[in-house]
Write a protein that holds these residues in place. Structure first.
Motif, mmCIF file in Angstrom:
data_model
loop_
_atom_site.group_PDB
_atom_site.id
_atom_site.type_symbol
_atom_site.label_atom_id
_atom_site.label_comp_id
_atom_site.label_asym_id
_atom_site.label_seq_id
_atom_site.Cartn_x
_atom_site.Cartn_y
_atom_site.Cartn_z
ATOM 1 N N ARG A 143 -28.087 -59.015 -12.923
ATOM 2 C CA ARG A 143 -28.337 -59.052 -14.368
ATOM 3 C C ARG A 143 -27.960 -60.411 -14.948
ATOM 4 O O ARG A 143 -28.674 -60.952 -15.809
ATOM 5 N N ALA A 144 -26.863 -60.969 -14.483
ATOM 6 C CA ALA A 144 -26.444 -62.284 -14.963
ATOM 7 C C ALA A 144 -27.459 -63.358 -14.588
ATOM 8 O O ALA A 144 -27.644 -64.343 -15.326
ATOM 9 N N ASN A 145 -28.138 -63.164 -13.447
ATOM 10 C CA ASN A 145 -29.154 -64.116 -13.002
ATOM 11 C C ASN A 145 -30.485 -63.934 -13.712
ATOM 12 O O ASN A 145 -31.412 -64.716 -13.509
ATOM 13 N N GLY A 146 -30.595 -62.875 -14.514
ATOM 14 C CA GLY A 146 -31.857 -62.604 -15.179
ATOM 15 C C GLY A 146 -32.823 -61.784 -14.358
ATOM 16 O O GLY A 146 -33.990 -61.617 -14.748
ATOM 17 N N ASP A 147 -32.373 -61.267 -13.214
ATOM 18 C CA ASP A 147 -33.241 -60.462 -12.353
ATOM 19 C C ASP A 147 -33.329 -59.013 -12.817
ATOM 20 O O ASP A 147 -34.202 -58.273 -12.375
ATOM 21 N N LEU A 148 -32.406 -58.602 -13.658
ATOM 22 C CA LEU A 148 -32.430 -57.285 -14.277
ATOM 23 C C LEU A 148 -32.375 -57.468 -15.787
ATOM 24 O O LEU A 148 -31.750 -58.414 -16.269
ATOM 25 N N PRO A 149 -33.010 -56.577 -16.536
ATOM 26 C CA PRO A 149 -32.947 -56.694 -18.003
ATOM 27 C C PRO A 149 -31.526 -56.507 -18.517
ATOM 28 O O PRO A 149 -30.690 -55.864 -17.870
ATOM 29 N N ASP A 150 -31.261 -57.072 -19.672
ATOM 30 C CA ASP A 150 -29.925 -57.008 -20.242
ATOM 31 C C ASP A 150 -29.471 -55.576 -20.497
ATOM 32 O O ASP A 150 -28.266 -55.284 -20.466
ATOM 33 N N ASP A 151 -30.422 -54.676 -20.767
ATOM 34 C CA ASP A 151 -30.054 -53.291 -21.078
ATOM 35 C C ASP A 151 -30.059 -52.387 -19.845
ATOM 36 O O ASP A 151 -29.972 -51.163 -19.970
ATOM 37 N N ALA A 152 -30.139 -52.976 -18.644
ATOM 38 C CA ALA A 152 -30.115 -52.170 -17.418
ATOM 39 C C ALA A 152 -28.776 -51.454 -17.296
ATOM 40 O O ALA A 152 -27.723 -52.044 -17.526
ATOM 41 N N ASN A 153 -28.828 -50.173 -16.959
ATOM 42 C CA ASN A 153 -27.612 -49.387 -16.788
ATOM 43 C C ASN A 153 -27.089 -49.605 -15.375
ATOM 44 O O ASN A 153 -27.456 -48.898 -14.436
ATOM 45 N N VAL A 154 -26.240 -50.599 -15.238
ATOM 46 C CA VAL A 154 -25.751 -51.001 -13.921
ATOM 47 C C VAL A 154 -24.970 -49.878 -13.246
ATOM 48 O O VAL A 154 -25.121 -49.639 -12.039
ATOM 49 N N GLN A 155 -24.141 -49.174 -14.001
ATOM 50 C CA GLN A 155 -23.326 -48.122 -13.402
ATOM 51 C C GLN A 155 -24.205 -46.980 -12.873
ATOM 52 O O GLN A 155 -23.959 -46.450 -11.787
ATOM 53 N N SER A 156 -25.215 -46.608 -13.637
ATOM 54 C CA SER A 156 -26.126 -45.553 -13.192
ATOM 55 C C SER A 156 -26.902 -45.978 -11.961
ATOM 56 O O SER A 156 -27.068 -45.206 -11.009
ATOM 57 N N LEU A 157 -27.373 -47.220 -11.953
ATOM 58 C CA LEU A 157 -28.103 -47.727 -10.788
ATOM 59 C C LEU A 157 -27.203 -47.771 -9.559
ATOM 60 O O LEU A 157 -27.644 -47.492 -8.441
ATOM 61 N N ALA A 158 -25.942 -48.114 -9.757
ATOM 62 C CA ALA A 158 -25.004 -48.181 -8.630
ATOM 63 C C ALA A 158 -24.829 -46.813 -7.997
ATOM 64 O O ALA A 158 -24.863 -46.671 -6.760
ATOM 65 N N VAL A 159 -24.653 -45.774 -8.812
ATOM 66 C CA VAL A 159 -24.524 -44.417 -8.284
ATOM 67 C C VAL A 159 -25.832 -43.985 -7.626
ATOM 68 O O VAL A 159 -25.832 -43.288 -6.601
ATOM 69 N N TYR A 160 -26.935 -44.417 -8.197
ATOM 70 C CA TYR A 160 -28.255 -44.115 -7.621
ATOM 71 C C TYR A 160 -28.350 -44.621 -6.182
ATOM 72 O O TYR A 160 -28.818 -43.909 -5.285
ATOM 73 N N PHE A 161 -27.884 -45.835 -5.938
ATOM 74 C CA PHE A 161 -27.967 -46.385 -4.585
ATOM 75 C C PHE A 161 -26.997 -45.700 -3.630
ATOM 76 O O PHE A 161 -27.267 -45.593 -2.429
ATOM 77 N N VAL A 162 -25.876 -45.216 -4.150
ATOM 78 C CA VAL A 162 -25.006 -44.397 -3.306
ATOM 79 C C VAL A 162 -25.750 -43.128 -2.893
ATOM 80 O O VAL A 162 -25.744 -42.735 -1.721
ATOM 81 N N ALA A 163 -26.422 -42.491 -3.851
ATOM 82 C CA ALA A 163 -27.168 -41.264 -3.560
ATOM 83 C C ALA A 163 -28.296 -41.521 -2.576
ATOM 84 O O ALA A 163 -28.523 -40.732 -1.640
ATOM 85 N N VAL A 164 -29.002 -42.623 -2.748
ATOM 86 C CA VAL A 164 -30.116 -42.944 -1.856
ATOM 87 C C VAL A 164 -29.634 -43.170 -0.428
ATOM 88 O O VAL A 164 -30.178 -42.615 0.535
ATOM 89 N N THR A 165 -28.595 -43.981 -0.269
ATOM 90 C CA THR A 165 -28.131 -44.294 1.081
ATOM 91 C C THR A 165 -27.498 -43.093 1.768
ATOM 92 O O THR A 165 -27.690 -42.885 2.968
ATOM 93 N N ARG A 166 -26.744 -42.274 1.009
ATOM 94 C CA ARG A 166 -26.170 -41.069 1.627
ATOM 95 C C ARG A 166 -27.289 -40.098 2.005
ATOM 96 O O ARG A 166 -27.214 -39.430 3.039
ATOM 97 N N GLY A 167 -28.318 -40.010 1.153
ATOM 98 C CA GLY A 167 -29.449 -39.149 1.487
ATOM 99 C C GLY A 167 -30.203 -39.644 2.700
ATOM 100 O O GLY A 167 -30.621 -38.853 3.558
ATOM 101 N N MET A 168 -30.377 -40.960 2.811
ATOM 102 C CA MET A 168 -31.033 -41.529 3.991
ATOM 103 C C MET A 168 -30.244 -41.207 5.257
ATOM 104 O O MET A 168 -30.826 -40.935 6.312
ATOM 105 N N GLU A 169 -28.925 -41.241 5.136
ATOM 106 C CA GLU A 169 -28.088 -40.932 6.301
ATOM 107 C C GLU A 169 -28.321 -39.502 6.771
ATOM 108 O O GLU A 169 -28.460 -39.241 7.972
ATOM 109 N N LEU A 170 -28.389 -38.571 5.831
ATOM 110 C CA LEU A 170 -28.619 -37.168 6.195
ATOM 111 C C LEU A 170 -30.020 -36.966 6.745
ATOM 112 O O LEU A 170 -30.224 -36.190 7.686
ATOM 113 N N LEU A 171 -31.005 -37.651 6.183
ATOM 114 C CA LEU A 171 -32.366 -37.546 6.698
ATOM 115 C C LEU A 171 -32.441 -38.071 8.134
ATOM 116 O O LEU A 171 -33.100 -37.472 8.996
ATOM 117 N N GLY A 172 -31.771 -39.182 8.377
ATOM 118 C CA GLY A 172 -31.747 -39.715 9.730
ATOM 119 C C GLY A 172 -31.089 -38.757 10.695
ATOM 120 O O GLY A 172 -31.546 -38.587 11.829
#
Length: 208
Positions: A143-172
């Motif tokens: 976000r500081a680099n301008g790659d994400l919008p200023d109003d991006a919910n960083v905390q929500s996205l962070a939890v999202y990636f935890v959910a994605v990676t843990r789900g990928m682990e179970l799928l594997g």
């Protein structure tokens, strides 16, 4: 009088971790732990307090290792923050599709946690928060680099990636192949910039 048997606690915890990774907390038996650690049941109780306490000790170490691994993956300065996240997700697709990879205790705890206020649920939440904190740091840089919008919910996205990676682990673990996991990783990454179209080379070949 027989002298008490000496052992290295870290070695016992490591051996127990392998048992818990295969069976989980509920299904692992004391006999499994005795065989793996070489300690008697009473010695295990005396040293760790019981099966659940030993699992929590192993989970704590697994959590630290998981956070350290993600931090290292996202900490390379030779790529942009978003490129690091993309590379990390793709490497997870490869790692989680390996037939010999064991499920992490962090993911085991997530599956077995009841959500009630007990030590297991508390430790599981702490693990999620710790991993999310690592992702959030990288996303803040994006976000500081301008790659994400200023109003991006960083905390929500962070939890999202935890959910994605843990789900990928179970799928594997369930036998889902690398091609599908790679597609999941790439689709998850696209959430960061809202893309609905694929970039050249993004889409992996269809799994056979």
């Amino acid at each position: 009088m027989a002298r008490p048997r000496k052992f290295v606690e870290s070695d016992v915890v490591s051996s127990a971790s392998e048992v818990f990774a295969v069976h989980g907390l509920a299904a692992a038996t004391l006999d499994d732990l005795v065989r793996a650690t070489g300690l008697g049941k009473q010695s295990l109780y005396n040293a760790f307090g019981g099966k659940r306490e030993l699992f929590l000790r192993a989970l704590s170490e697994d959590r630290e290792e998981a956070a350290r691994a993600v931090s290292e993956a996202l900490g390379h300065d030779d790529a942009s923050p978003l490129e690091r996240i993309r590379g990390h997700l793709l490497s997870m697709a490869i790692e989680f599709s390996g037939s010999d990879r064991r499920v992490s205790l962090t993911t085991r705890a997530l599956v077995e946690s009841t959500g009630e206020e007990d030590p297991l649920s508390t430790a599981t939440k702490a693990g999620i928060e710790q991993l999310a904190g690592v992702y959030a740091q990288c996303l803040e840089h994006a976000r500081a680099n301008g790659d994400l919008p200023d109003d991006a919910n960083v905390q929500s996205l962070a939890v999202y990636f935890v959910a994605v990676t843990r789900g990928m682990e179970l799928l594997g673990r369930a036998g889902v192949g690398r091609g599908v996991l790679t597609a999941v990783a790439l689709d998850a990454f696209r959430v960061l910039n809202g893309r609905r179209t694929e970039e050249p080379g993004d889409r992996p070949p269809a799994p056979e």
